[in-house]
Structure formats: C-alpha cells, structure tokens
Design an enzyme around this catalytic site. Sequence first.
Site, PDB file in Angstrom:
ATOM      1  N   HIS A 114       5.380  98.071  42.248  1.00  0.00           N
ATOM      2  CA  HIS A 114       6.126  97.691  40.967  1.00  0.00           C
ATOM      3  C   HIS A 114       5.884  96.208  41.303  1.00  0.00           C
ATOM      4  O   HIS A 114       5.956  95.518  42.225  1.00  0.00           O
ATOM      5  CB  HIS A 114       7.424  97.760  40.886  1.00  0.00           C
ATOM      6  CG  HIS A 114       8.234  97.745  42.138  1.00  0.00           C
ATOM      7  ND1 HIS A 114       8.231  98.688  42.956  1.00  0.00           N
ATOM      8  CD2 HIS A 114       9.276  96.840  42.444  1.00  0.00           C
ATOM      9  CE1 HIS A 114       9.048  98.453  44.089  1.00  0.00           C
ATOM     10  NE2 HIS A 114       9.527  97.140  43.654  1.00  0.00           N
ATOM     11  N   HIS A 169       7.115  92.316  40.410  1.00  0.00           N
ATOM     12  CA  HIS A 169       8.408  91.862  39.484  1.00  0.00           C
ATOM     13  C   HIS A 169       7.708  90.550  38.914  1.00  0.00           C
ATOM     14  O   HIS A 169       7.036  89.843  39.515  1.00  0.00           O
ATOM     15  CB  HIS A 169       9.280  91.319  40.784  1.00  0.00           C
ATOM     16  CG  HIS A 169       9.929  92.335  41.591  1.00  0.00           C
ATOM     17  ND1 HIS A 169      11.156  92.522  41.404  1.00  0.00           N
ATOM     18  CD2 HIS A 169       9.579  93.266  42.739  1.00  0.00           C
ATOM     19  CE1 HIS A 169      11.909  93.725  42.462  1.00  0.00           C
ATOM     20  NE2 HIS A 169      10.478  94.001  43.155  1.00  0.00           N
TER      21      HIS A 169
HETATM   22  P1  5GP Z   1      11.941  96.411  45.469  1.00  0.00           P
HETATM   23  O1  5GP Z   1      13.094  95.890  46.223  1.00  0.00           O
HETATM   24  O2  5GP Z   1      11.452  97.831  45.967  1.00  0.00           O
HETATM   25  O3  5GP Z   1      10.991  95.385  45.644  1.00  0.00           O
HETATM   26  O4  5GP Z   1      12.277  96.298  44.070  1.00  0.00           O
HETATM   27  C1  5GP Z   1      13.189  97.256  43.558  1.00  0.00           C
HETATM   28  C2  5GP Z   1      13.889  96.682  42.206  1.00  0.00           C
HETATM   29  O5  5GP Z   1      14.215  97.990  41.708  1.00  0.00           O
HETATM   30  C3  5GP Z   1      15.039  95.955  42.567  1.00  0.00           C
HETATM   31  O6  5GP Z   1      14.917  94.589  42.220  1.00  0.00           O
HETATM   32  C4  5GP Z   1      16.265  96.555  41.874  1.00  0.00           C
HETATM   33  O7  5GP Z   1      17.052  95.773  41.296  1.00  0.00           O
HETATM   34  C5  5GP Z   1      15.395  97.520  40.923  1.00  0.00           C
HETATM   35  N1  5GP Z   1      16.403  98.745  40.546  1.00  0.00           N
HETATM   36  C6  5GP Z   1      16.948  99.405  41.275  1.00  0.00           C
HETATM   37  N2  5GP Z   1      17.563 100.622  40.737  1.00  0.00           N
HETATM   38  C7  5GP Z   1      17.163 100.431  39.549  1.00  0.00           C
HETATM   39  C8  5GP Z   1      17.333 101.027  38.189  1.00  0.00           C
HETATM   40  O8  5GP Z   1      18.191 102.144  38.155  1.00  0.00           O
HETATM   41  N3  5GP Z   1      16.912 100.635  37.138  1.00  0.00           N
HETATM   42  C9  5GP Z   1      16.226  99.285  37.030  1.00  0.00           C
HETATM   43  N4  5GP Z   1      15.702  99.080  35.954  1.00  0.00           N
HETATM   44  N5  5GP Z   1      15.984  98.828  38.123  1.00  0.00           N
HETATM   45  C10 5GP Z   1      16.404  99.064  39.585  1.00  0.00           C
END
Ligand code: 5GP
Length: 115
Positions: free
Chosen positions: A101, A103
Amino acid sequence: MAADTLFDKILRKEVPAEVVHEDEEIMAFRDINPQAPTHVLVIPKTKFESFADLAEADPEEVGRYIRGVARVARELGLDESGYRVVFNTGPQAQQTVHYIHAHIIGGRQFTWPPG
Ligand code: 5GP
C-alpha cells in the site's frame, strides 16, 4: 500462498472503508488513523506483499500502479501543495499490513527526517 490480510478484506468489501477511488487496477481508501489532513492508502488489485515484491513484477503493471497513485493524489487536490508517498517495507519501517500500500499523505507541512 500469501496470507489473507485486512486489505484483502477491504478489497472484497468484507471490511468497510471510505473508498475515494476505485478502477480496474487500484483501490484507494482513507487511513483509519490519519497522520495528516489527507491520508489515503492505495493498493493494486493484483496483490503484492511488499514494495520489494512489487519491484519483481511486470514493469508495465508497476507503472500502471505508480501512475494510479499519482492520479489519486491529483484527485485529492494535492498536486500544487505537494504530498508524501510512503511504502513502509519490513519490520524496521513498521509495515503492519502485508499487502502493498502506498500512503499518500498531505495537507500539512512535513519535516525531514521522518520519525
Ligand atoms: P503500514 O503500517 O502497514 O504501512 O500501514 C497500515 C495502515 O493501515 C496504517 O496507517 C493504519 O492506520 C491503517 N489501518 C489499520 N487498520 C485499518 C482499517 O481497518 N481501515 C483502514 N482504512 N485503515 C487501517
């Protein structure tokens, strides 16, 4: 086979999300814990677990995904002010969801280095 993740469930509409863009290639939805006034996650509909895995894919597919990320940023009105695109990859970067993903974060002044 890769484990089912939260974002697989969001893509299948089994978990609700505020979708801001969807087409044949990508889905973009708002982060549940936004780090800036605009914080949107963009996933390709073809799953890769990480940025490193994406880099091994067909260059055309990679290009379409990156172009999609830029399109979503433009649709969010961030082109002029600027924005940050982040791919957290692996444990030290705190990747928590193992479905790639991007951001897109924007709408405020950022500093460097990041935390
Ligand atoms: P990572 O830390 O893997 O780069 O990003 C994962 C992102 O997913 C985090 O920024 C977190 O806030 C987001 N996230 C976690 N759970 C959910 C959810 O249930 N719905 C949405 N829309 N985002 C989520």
